[in-house]
Write an enzyme that holds these catalytic residues in place. Structure first.
Site, PDB file in Angstrom:
ATOM      1  N   GLU A  27       0.809  -1.228   0.000  1.00 15.66           N
ATOM      2  CA  GLU A  27       0.000   0.000   0.000  1.00 15.66           C
ATOM      3  C   GLU A  27       0.842   1.277   0.000  1.00 15.66           C
ATOM      4  OE1 GLU A  27      -2.455  -0.329   3.416  1.00 15.66           O
ATOM      5  OE2 GLU A  27      -3.819  -1.805   2.524  1.00 15.66           O
ATOM      6  N   ASP A  78      -7.961 -10.077  -3.121  1.00 11.31           N
ATOM      7  CA  ASP A  78      -6.997 -11.179  -3.002  1.00 11.31           C
ATOM      8  C   ASP A  78      -5.631 -10.660  -3.400  1.00 11.31           C
ATOM      9  OD1 ASP A  78      -5.529 -13.495  -3.009  1.00 11.31           O
ATOM     10  OD2 ASP A  78      -6.703 -14.515  -4.556  1.00 11.31           O
ATOM     11  N   GLY A 138      -7.845 -14.924  -7.085  1.00 11.75           N
ATOM     12  CA  GLY A 138      -7.009 -15.875  -7.806  1.00 11.75           C
ATOM     13  C   GLY A 138      -5.873 -15.183  -8.513  1.00 11.75           C
ATOM     14  N   GLY A 153       2.389  -9.303  -6.462  1.00 14.78           N
ATOM     15  CA  GLY A 153       3.795  -9.196  -6.827  1.00 14.78           C
ATOM     16  C   GLY A 153       4.073  -9.737  -8.212  1.00 14.78           C
ATOM     17  N   ASP A 154       3.422 -10.842  -8.563  1.00 15.62           N
ATOM     18  CA  ASP A 154       3.617 -11.431  -9.888  1.00 15.62           C
ATOM     19  C   ASP A 154       3.081 -10.515 -10.971  1.00 15.62           C
ATOM     20  OD1 ASP A 154       4.745 -13.695  -8.721  1.00 15.62           O
ATOM     21  OD2 ASP A 154       2.818 -14.713  -8.563  1.00 15.62           O
ATOM     22  N   LYS A 163      -9.327  -8.818  -7.868  1.00 16.57           N
ATOM     23  CA  LYS A 163      -9.995 -10.041  -8.318  1.00 16.57           C
ATOM     24  C   LYS A 163      -9.430 -11.237  -7.554  1.00 16.57           C
ATOM     25  CE  LYS A 163     -10.453  -8.263 -13.064  1.00 16.57           C
ATOM     26  NZ  LYS A 163     -10.114  -8.516 -14.489  1.00 16.57           N
TER      27      LYS A 163
END
Length: 311
Positions: free
Chosen positions: A226, A251, A292, A256-257, A290
């Site tokens: 944040e 979520d 997942g 990071g990905d 979102k």
């Protein structure tokens, strides 16, 4: 942002994420009741490959899956995203990688079981040298053997290809590896671990970032959730800050990905580091809205519209 299509090679892990959603994390020895269960394709390498593909890059993936049902599902999912899977090997007699994730409204814990990812060897990377040689950028993480990461960095260096290394999960990294990395992208925990200190304040984060630059990394891009992103380069004494985009997080698993994929895509398209961090921050912000990791990765249009709205 450039209109050039980047060619990205992602080398890394493929997992099936088994996600349990609950109100809080259990204490040691405690059993609590969860609310929902999800089976979601994951693995930091696969997550980043999917995100980069949705952002418009030409993506090739190098990694391993097991010869089980999960392996079939994971391979099909990557193929459906238009990712080149000539570098994806199915390892006989081995299970695919798994990640056991406990998810609350504000955070997550993850246990990774490598499975076939442990069979992603330097020999496997060498067999796909031509993919690396033709890339604009190579993106890697630390969910495959470290010797494989080291070899891939050396191979990319040999061909003059920039490397982004997302040092997750945190692992001691030798100086010769750090010196071969073009862009190192730790989060706060990983930054503190690699720099050998505690991230107690923004000032200490800046010091730790400088420690890694002094060890030979050309650019360090440290994500702070944040609080945004700190980034700096060897050729500049100034540490920059990119504020985070405030969003309602659902979520955080793939944030990071998503950020790393956004950074890779923007850099591969020829944008500056500052421009690329701005783009990557928007990608990461959208991803947490979102559920997942892979399903939550935004498209290029979604990111550009988000940036335009934030204006």
């Amino acid at each position: 942002m450039s209109n050039k299509q980047g060619n990205i090679v992602v080398i890394g892990s493929v997992n099936m994420d088994l996600v349990a959603k609950t109100d809080r994390f259990p204490q040691p020895g405690e059993t609590i009741i969860g609310h929902q269960f999800y089976q979601i394709p994951g693995g930091k390498g696969a997550n980043q490959a999917v995100a980069a593909a949705r952002l418009g890059a030409e993506v090739s993936f190098i990694g391993c899956v097991g010869d089980d049902l999960f392996g079939q599902q994971l391979s099909k999912g990557l193929d459906n995203e238009g990712i080149n899977l000539s570098g994806l090997r199915t390892v006989e007699g081995v299970s695919s990688g798994l990640a056991h994730i406990t998810l609350t409204d504000t955070d997550n814990t993850i246990i990774v079981i490598p499975g076939a990812n442990a069979h992603c060897t330097p020999e496997h990377i060498a067999a796909h040298e031509s993919l690396i040689a033709g890339a604009d950028i190579v993106l890697m993480q630390l969910e495959i053997p470290l010797q494989t990461v080291q070899y891939a960095v050396q191979l990319a260096e040999r061909h003059g290809i920039p490397v982004i290394l997302n040092p997750a999960p945190a692992h001691p990294l030798p100086n010769e590896l750090l010196q071969g990395v073009t862009y190192l992208t730790p989060n706060e925990t990983e930054l503190a671990f690699l720099a050998g200190g505690l991230a107690a304040s923004t000032h200490s984060l800046q010091i730790q970032l400088q420690v890694l630059l002094n060890q030979g990394v050309k650019h360090v891009v440290a994500t702070q959730g944040e609080r945004g992103v700190l980034f700096g380069s060897q050729d500049s004494s100034y540490i920059h800050h990119q504020p985070a985009h405030p969003v309602q997080a659902i979520d955080t698993t793939g944030a990071g990905d998503a950020f790393n994929a956004g950074l890779a895509v923007a850099l591969a398209e020829g944008n500056s580091l500052s421009e690329s961090v701005t783009f990557a921050s928007a990608v990461g912000a959208l991803a947490v809205t979102k559920l997942g990791a892979q399903p939550g990765m935004p498209t290029r249009d979604e990111v550009m519209n988000f940036i335009k709205q934030k204006g």
